[in-house]
Scaffold this motif. Structure first.
Motif, PDB file in Angstrom:
ATOM      1  N   HIS A 106       2.550  -5.260   1.749  1.00 22.65           N
ATOM      2  CA  HIS A 106       2.237  -4.501   2.964  1.00 22.65           C
ATOM      3  C   HIS A 106       3.507  -4.034   3.640  1.00 22.65           C
ATOM      4  CE1 HIS A 106      -1.581  -6.473   2.163  1.00 22.65           C
ATOM      5  NE2 HIS A 106      -2.128  -5.481   2.854  1.00 22.65           N
ATOM      6  N   VAL A 164       1.628   0.348   2.045  1.00 23.20           N
ATOM      7  CA  VAL A 164       0.372  -0.379   1.904  1.00 23.20           C
ATOM      8  C   VAL A 164      -0.054  -0.732   3.328  1.00 23.20           C
ATOM      9  CG1 VAL A 164      -0.794  -2.394   0.929  1.00 23.20           C
ATOM     10  CG2 VAL A 164       1.059  -1.294  -0.358  1.00 23.20           C
ATOM     11  N   ASP A 165      -1.187  -0.164   3.743  1.00 21.83           N
ATOM     12  CA  ASP A 165      -1.575  -0.322   5.152  1.00 21.83           C
ATOM     13  C   ASP A 165      -2.412  -1.584   5.366  1.00 21.83           C
ATOM     14  OD1 ASP A 165      -4.205   0.245   4.417  1.00 21.83           O
ATOM     15  OD2 ASP A 165      -4.091   2.348   5.026  1.00 21.83           O
ATOM     16  N   TYR A 166      -2.801  -1.816   6.588  1.00 24.61           N
ATOM     17  CA  TYR A 166      -3.514  -3.067   6.906  1.00 24.61           C
ATOM     18  C   TYR A 166      -4.903  -3.121   6.289  1.00 24.61           C
ATOM     19  CZ  TYR A 166      -6.014  -0.352  10.417  1.00 24.61           C
ATOM     20  OH  TYR A 166      -6.796   0.583  11.040  1.00 24.61           O
ATOM     21  N   ASP A 219      -5.257  -2.387   3.215  1.00 26.99           N
ATOM     22  CA  ASP A 219      -4.884  -2.618   1.812  1.00 26.99           C
ATOM     23  C   ASP A 219      -4.945  -1.349   0.963  1.00 26.99           C
ATOM     24  OD1 ASP A 219      -4.846  -5.285   2.646  1.00 26.99           O
ATOM     25  OD2 ASP A 219      -6.891  -5.638   1.904  1.00 26.99           O
TER      26      ASP A 219
END
Ligand code: GLA
Length: 711
Positions: free
Chosen positions: A187, A240-242, A244
């Motif tokens: 992330h 890679v965002d929160y 996923d």
């Protein structure tokens, strides 16, 4: 023009893949699918509902071109300051259209507008149907009352969904280009970038791969390839965002480059190139190679000249007589062209080493009293062609050019000069410098119309990025590249066919923007064949063999045959002292060129299959197979010198017709050496692909070339 309904999908489909965009009820344009094409186009709309990830608090997480300063909370694709000083941007779908560019190529353009400001972005997706390749770029414009500052201006903003993401990236330095690394993305943001200005790939190229769920193999797994078509500063953010998901934002590096956009002016970004395969790295690379040959690489479907270069052989130490001898050698070994490298120019500060002379493109009277013209003539007498090295973007402080035009040089007058290879970069943002650089090439051709080849080098990075003439210094890096492309455009308008090699102190500048003007590139100054097996392997994922200039030199400890075999896996050249070759070595070289002339259509235009990876074992094996599956050539090498090493297992071939029978024959043998393979070697494609074939590599037989022919 499609009419805007309330919510609908714009599918972008190629032969195997799809990218689906969705216009939402509030006119946000989002990516809802990326991957293998669905059978029913209508079902893309159902994709979002089957994902149960955490909330998207912004409605922008999967934006096709993420604006900043409004709801966005992630890395943006675009950031601006409006004419009134406001920093907010929102982009809503307005319209889209699809046009036919040529057979197999369609262009989708989508217009997005800010509902508050007179600011718009058009996204372009050029889709190459058969190759599954997309080129994506944007045009940014506004009608505000005053200038807008662009702080970030990406070419593309992708959005992918998978369980995990595996990035394969490259790093390097001089003589160590294309060193791969593969790791799981965590992330946050991973950035691939360069701030070098010129020779931009020296430490890191923009080419990369991302595997989905697990690292893709050569023949299995989901994989995306990406690359920016740009020769200057680039930046690729992989976030890679929160939720996923993976967001990829690629474009010109905004480092030191806020761009002042005038009312009505169009800012066009370079293209970001990508392809996707669910059949691993090999299939993705073959798509990209075909695309390059069919559409992008200069003369990708054409031919190339084998050559003898004098750089490794003489360095700067030559004169007319010495070159006349080398020209005879060119004819003697049977290559098409003689390439005169660095050191032929400058008089007041002669180019006898790399400290002086760059910029003074007049023949050195001592070394070449009768000029290039007499060498071109001498080449003609020997029935070979003549090519020449230039490095027209550069200047040594010890040069007449520097004395006459210090204001043409990239430097900070207030600061001490700082050099890379004792030289500085000319300011291509200045139109006068563009004329000068164009004039270097044009002058050579005007005086020597028979000149048949150019090696265009670029050995320095940009320090002290500053132009003496540019009004807005923030535009320097961008205007430099615009200047370079303008010059290359002019050269190609007048000299559309002449082959040119793209070189940059080795492989410091290779990308598909530049390769539109160049027929080939120089992967590295490192020509040690063992190193080259690894390096060419990695380059081949992104660039076709026909574009790779490989020279046989004295680098490395391998025998001449090994060195020649490795150089054959692309565009073959020699850079050795032919007159010093033993009788057998000379005989071998001559015969090797004959063999190569027979194999080169397959190497250049065939499909490339990686059979045995040198990073995974002691054997490297690479197959080139003609499109009709009737002809092939496999290059096999032992890459370890440890006790009892050899090809213990057969090498499995790929891509053959299982039903047809193939005859295998070892070629390119050294004089007096007979093949270890006795008797007729005929097998079905089925056998060769399921069981394989043993090239019988061992410590005395480290390099084996097998020719394959369907019966
Ligand atoms: C660079 C190139 C070499 C050679 C030299 C000449 O290093 O990569 O191939 O042309 O310059 O100075």
């Amino acid at each position: 023009m499609a009419k805007a309904q309330s919510s609908f999908v714009i599918p972008i489909e190629s032969k195997n893949n799809a990218l689906a965009l969705q216009v939402g009820a509030k006119k946000d344009l989002s990516t809802i699918y990326f991957g293998k094409k669905l059978t029913s186009t209508g079902e893309y709309a159902h994709v979002p509902a089957v994902y149960k990830q955490t909330s998207d608090y912004t409605g922008l997480l999967n934006s096709v071109y993420t604006p900043s300063g409004s709801r966005n909370l992630m890395e943006p694709a675009i950031t601006v300051t409006h004419a009134d000083g406001n920093n907010s941007l929102d982009l809503k779908y307005v319209s889209h259209k699809i046009t036919d560019v040529k057979e197999g190529v369609k262009l989708l353009s989508v217009v997005l507008k800010d509902p508050v400001y007179a600011f718009e972005v058009t996204l372009f997706y050029q889709v190459y149907y058969n190759e599954d390749v997309i080129e994506q770029w944007t045009e940014i414009r506004h009608q505000e009352k005053g200038n807008v500052i662009l702080h970030k201006f990406a070419s593309a903003n992708l959005h992918l969904k998978a369980g995990s993401y595996w990035l394969k990236q490259y790093h390097g330095d001089w003589a160590k280009e294309m060193q791969p690394e593969e790791s799981k993305l965590t992330h946050g943001i991973k950035t691939l970038d360069t701030k070098l200005g010129t020779r931009a790939n020296l430490f890191q190229p923009s080419v990369f791969m991302v595997s989905l769920d697990k690292p893709a193999g050569e023949d299995e797994g989901d994989i995306l390839y990406g690359a920016l078509e740009y020769s200057g500063n680039f930046r690729i953010d992989l976030e890679v965002d929160y939720q996923d998901n993976l967001r990829i934002i690629a474009g010109i590096n905004n480092y030191a480059s806020p761009y002042t956009l005038k009312t009505g002016e169009i800012f066009k970004t370079p293209a970001f190139l990508y392809t996707f395969s669910d059949l691993g790295k090999g299939a993705a690379s073959r798509k990209l190679q075909s695309w390059a040959r069919n559409y992008k690489l200069m003369d990708g479907k054409g031919s190339r000249l084998t050559l003898l270069n004098n750089w490794e052989a003489t360095q700067f130490d030559f004169n007319e007589n010495k070159l006349a001898e080398l020209l005879k050698d060119t004819k003697k070994i049977g290559v098409d062209l003689f390439l005169l490298d660095d050191g032929w120019f400058a008089n007041k500060y002669p180019r006898n080493d790399d400290h002086a002379g760059l910029g003074d493109w007049q023949e050195n009277k001592k070394k070449l009293p009768n000029g290039i013209a007499s060498l071109v003539k001498e080449a003609q007498n020997n029935e070979v062609k003549f090519g020449i090295w230039i490095e027209p973007e550069m200047v040594n402080p010890k040069s007449e050019l520097y004395e006459k035009h210090p204001d043409w040089v990239v430097k900070e007058d207030k600061r001490e000069e700082y050099y890379f290879r004792n030289q500085l970069v000319l300011d291509l943002s200045n139109p006068q410098v563009q004329d000068f650089v164009y004039g270097v090439v044009d002058g050579l051709f005007t005086k020597n119309p028979e000149l048949a080849y150019i090696k265009w080098d670029c050995n320095a990075v940009i320090y002290n990025a500053h132009s003496a003439t540019l009004k807005n210094q923030n535009h320097f890096y961008i205007e430099y590249m615009r200047g370079l492309y303008k010059v290359l455009e002019r050269i190609r308008a007048k000299y559309p066919a002449v082959p040119m090699m793209l070189c940059s102190g080795g492989g410091g500048r290779v990308d598909y923007a530049a390769l539109q003007y160049f027929t080939e590139f120089w992967p590295s100054d490192n020509t040690d064949p063992l190193e080259r097996i690894f390096m060419q392997w990695e380059y081949s994922y992104f660039y076709p063999a026909i574009s790779s200039s490989n020279h046989v030199t004295d680098w490395g400890k391998q025998p001449l045959k090994f060195r020649t075999d490795v150089a054959m896996m692309g565009k073959l050249g020699f850079d050795i002292v032919v007159s010093k070759l033993s009788e057998n070595d000379l005989k071998f070289c001559k015969e090797a060129i004959q063999v190569y002339n027979g194999l080169k259509p397959t190497i250049w235009q065939g499909n490339q299959y990686r059979l045995a990876n040198p990073r995974e074992g002691s054997v490297a094996s690479m197959l080139y197979l003609s499109a009709d599956l009737s002809k092939g050539v496999v290059f096999n090498y032992l890459v370890s010198s440890r006790y009892d090493e050899g090809s213990k297992l057969p090498v499995r071939l790929k891509g053959l017709d299982p039903v047809r029978k193939y005859r295998l024959k070892e070629v390119n043998l050294y004089p007096g050496v007979s093949s270890a393979l006795s008797g007729e070697q005929v097998y079905s494609g089925d056998f060769l692909m399921k069981v394989g074939f043993n090239p019988l590599l061992d410590l005395n037989r480290t390099s084996v070339v097998m020719q394959i022919e369907a019966l």
